[in-house]
Design a protein around this motif. Structure first.
Motif, PDB file in Angstrom:
ATOM      1  N   ILE A   3       0.832  -1.207   0.000  1.00  0.00           N
ATOM      2  CA  ILE A   3       0.000   0.000   0.000  1.00  0.00           C
ATOM      3  C   ILE A   3       0.866   1.256   0.000  1.00  0.00           C
ATOM      4  O   ILE A   3       1.783   1.387   0.816  1.00  0.00           O
ATOM      5  CB  ILE A   3      -0.939   0.004   1.214  1.00  0.00           C
ATOM      6  N   TYR A   4       0.552   2.161  -0.919  1.00  0.00           N
ATOM      7  CA  TYR A   4       1.183   3.482  -0.960  1.00  0.00           C
ATOM      8  C   TYR A   4       0.086   4.524  -0.755  1.00  0.00           C
ATOM      9  O   TYR A   4      -0.860   4.602  -1.538  1.00  0.00           O
ATOM     10  CB  TYR A   4       1.882   3.726  -2.299  1.00  0.00           C
ATOM     11  N   THR A   5       0.221   5.318   0.279  1.00  0.00           N
ATOM     12  CA  THR A   5      -0.750   6.374   0.575  1.00  0.00           C
ATOM     13  C   THR A   5      -0.273   7.658  -0.085  1.00  0.00           C
ATOM     14  O   THR A   5       0.882   8.036   0.055  1.00  0.00           O
ATOM     15  CB  THR A   5      -0.891   6.574   2.089  1.00  0.00           C
ATOM     16  N   TYR A   6      -1.161   8.328  -0.814  1.00  0.00           N
ATOM     17  CA  TYR A   6      -0.706   9.482  -1.594  1.00  0.00           C
ATOM     18  C   TYR A   6      -1.539  10.736  -1.431  1.00  0.00           C
ATOM     19  O   TYR A   6      -1.180  11.796  -1.940  1.00  0.00           O
ATOM     20  CB  TYR A   6      -0.665   9.120  -3.085  1.00  0.00           C
ATOM     21  N   ASP A   7      -2.684  10.671  -0.728  1.00  0.00           N
ATOM     22  CA  ASP A   7      -3.481  11.896  -0.618  1.00  0.00           C
ATOM     23  C   ASP A   7      -4.374  11.868   0.615  1.00  0.00           C
ATOM     24  O   ASP A   7      -4.956  10.832   0.960  1.00  0.00           O
ATOM     25  CB  ASP A   7      -4.359  12.075  -1.864  1.00  0.00           C
ATOM     26  N   ILE A   8      -4.463  13.013   1.274  1.00  0.00           N
ATOM     27  CA  ILE A   8      -5.352  13.208   2.412  1.00  0.00           C
ATOM     28  C   ILE A   8      -6.296  14.352   2.066  1.00  0.00           C
ATOM     29  O   ILE A   8      -5.843  15.448   1.726  1.00  0.00           O
ATOM     30  CB  ILE A   8      -4.566  13.557   3.691  1.00  0.00           C
ATOM     31  N   ASN A   9      -7.582  14.101   2.130  1.00  0.00           N
ATOM     32  CA  ASN A   9      -8.582  15.121   1.829  1.00  0.00           C
ATOM     33  C   ASN A   9      -9.314  15.475   3.119  1.00  0.00           C
ATOM     34  O   ASN A   9     -10.091  14.674   3.637  1.00  0.00           O
ATOM     35  CB  ASN A   9      -9.594  14.596   0.808  1.00  0.00           C
ATOM     36  N   THR A  10      -9.085  16.665   3.644  1.00  0.00           N
ATOM     37  CA  THR A  10      -9.748  17.045   4.888  1.00  0.00           C
ATOM     38  C   THR A  10     -11.050  17.799   4.638  1.00  0.00           C
ATOM     39  O   THR A  10     -11.713  18.213   5.594  1.00  0.00           O
ATOM     40  CB  THR A  10      -8.814  17.883   5.780  1.00  0.00           C
ATOM     41  N   ASN A  11     -11.415  18.002   3.383  1.00  0.00           N
ATOM     42  CA  ASN A  11     -12.742  18.522   3.050  1.00  0.00           C
ATOM     43  C   ASN A  11     -13.468  17.481   2.196  1.00  0.00           C
ATOM     44  O   ASN A  11     -14.035  17.755   1.161  1.00  0.00           O
ATOM     45  CB  ASN A  11     -12.662  19.855   2.316  1.00  0.00           C
TER      46      ASN A  11
END
Length: 316
Positions: free
Chosen positions: A274-282
């Motif tokens: 698993i590669y995590t590439y984005d965090i969306n806080t909205n």
């Protein structure tokens, strides 16, 4: 019940779904649209719960300084001990992928190899230094897949950077990032409310997937969770009973960074890593996928905000 729920944002279209749920639950709320405005720092904020939905892509809607104004408002609220959901720490991560990756790295969560660059010559040099056969560019302050391009050679990158279609990041920082080749054309987006896992969505990236292996949204919102479906095959499907150790890591990460509401995206490589590439806080939610699964993110969010109205505000 103390005060009301204040929804801080710059895009009414993305907030309408939440407002509908708040109305259904009979919860008192007010919207603060922070495209422009003033904030008297000598005044005391009202009582209530303050939920920030500020977006990194605000400048694409003509709201260039909305994040900066929001940062000032959140600082004011936090100074007075108000109950802030997705406060300044969340905003810092929302508007900077560099901040996201460093925070993820600190939490022991794997991200793609990334080099940040300012200046056209430096973008080319970053690609050389990365030593990658295939790589993508993306904007540091992004949202909606801004600046995402896939390259298989330095020559192709040079033609883009020095060509008429090059678009700089609004903050001047362009990222050169490792291309993660997935065995199947999809990514996974995990939704969290109150810091707790709600559900995971499988996002089909077969249409236009070569543009980006690690962004569910394109610039024209083709793959945006609040956009229209573009084919008979659903782009978004909620995964039944999704369970993976990454969820525990994500929940710990959200606690460490004082983020209560988020959508976190990852991709599997050919080895199942698993590669995590984005965090969306909205974060937004796809209504068609939710209707099929009987799970509703905005409803869970509205319930959570309602529960927070009973948390007593404290003053420093």
């Amino acid at each position: 019940m103390s005060g009301k729920i204040y929804v801080i944002h710059e895009n009414s279209e993305w907030t309408a779904h939440l407002a509908k749920r708040l109305d259904e639950l009979g919860l008192p709320y007010e919207e603060w649209h922070l495209n422009e405005g003033t904030i008297d720092l000598s005044t005391i904020p009202p009582e209530g719960v303050f939920y920030s939905r500020m977006s990194a892509s605000s400048h694409t809607r003509g709201h260039r300084f909305a994040p900066e104004l929001t940062e000032a408002v959140l600082s004011w609220l936090e100074r007075h001990g108000r109950n802030v959901i997705n406060g300044n720490r969340a905003l810092r991560l929302e508007v900077s992928k560099v901040n996201q990756y460093m925070a993820l790295d600190a939490a022991g969560i794997r991200t793609p190899k990334t080099i940040a660059a300012v200046g056209k010559e430096q973008i080319i040099q970053a690609a050389k230094d990365a030593g990658l056969t295939s790589f993508i560019t993306k904007h540091n302050r992004a949202g909606k897949g801004l600046g995402v391009q896939l390259f298989h050679s330095l020559k192709a990158l040079q033609e883009y950077v020095y060509g008429p279609t090059f678009e700089p990041s609004i903050d001047g920082v362009t990222l050169i990032q490792e291309y993660i080749e997935a065995p199947a054309p999809y990514i996974t987006r995990c939704e969290f409310v109150g810091g707790k896992f709600v559900y995971a969505v499988r996002v089909d990236t077969s249409e236009g997937f070569e543009l980006c292996p690690a962004d569910a949204c394109t610039i024209d919102d083709l793959f945006c969770p609040v956009g229209e479906e573009q084919s008979e095959k659903p782009k978004f499907q909620i995964i039944e009973d999704f369970n993976d150790p990454i969820i525990e890591k994500y929940e710990a990460f959200l606690r460490q960074n004082n983020i209560q509401v988020a959508g976190i995206e990852f991709i599997y490589n050919q080895y199942g890593e698993i590669y995590t590439y984005d965090i969306n806080t909205n974060t937004n939610y796809n209504s068609d996928a939710e209707a099929l699964a009987g799970k509703y993110g905005m409803l869970e969010l509205a319930k959570y905000l309602g529960s927070q109205l009973n948390v007593k505000s404290m003053t420093y």
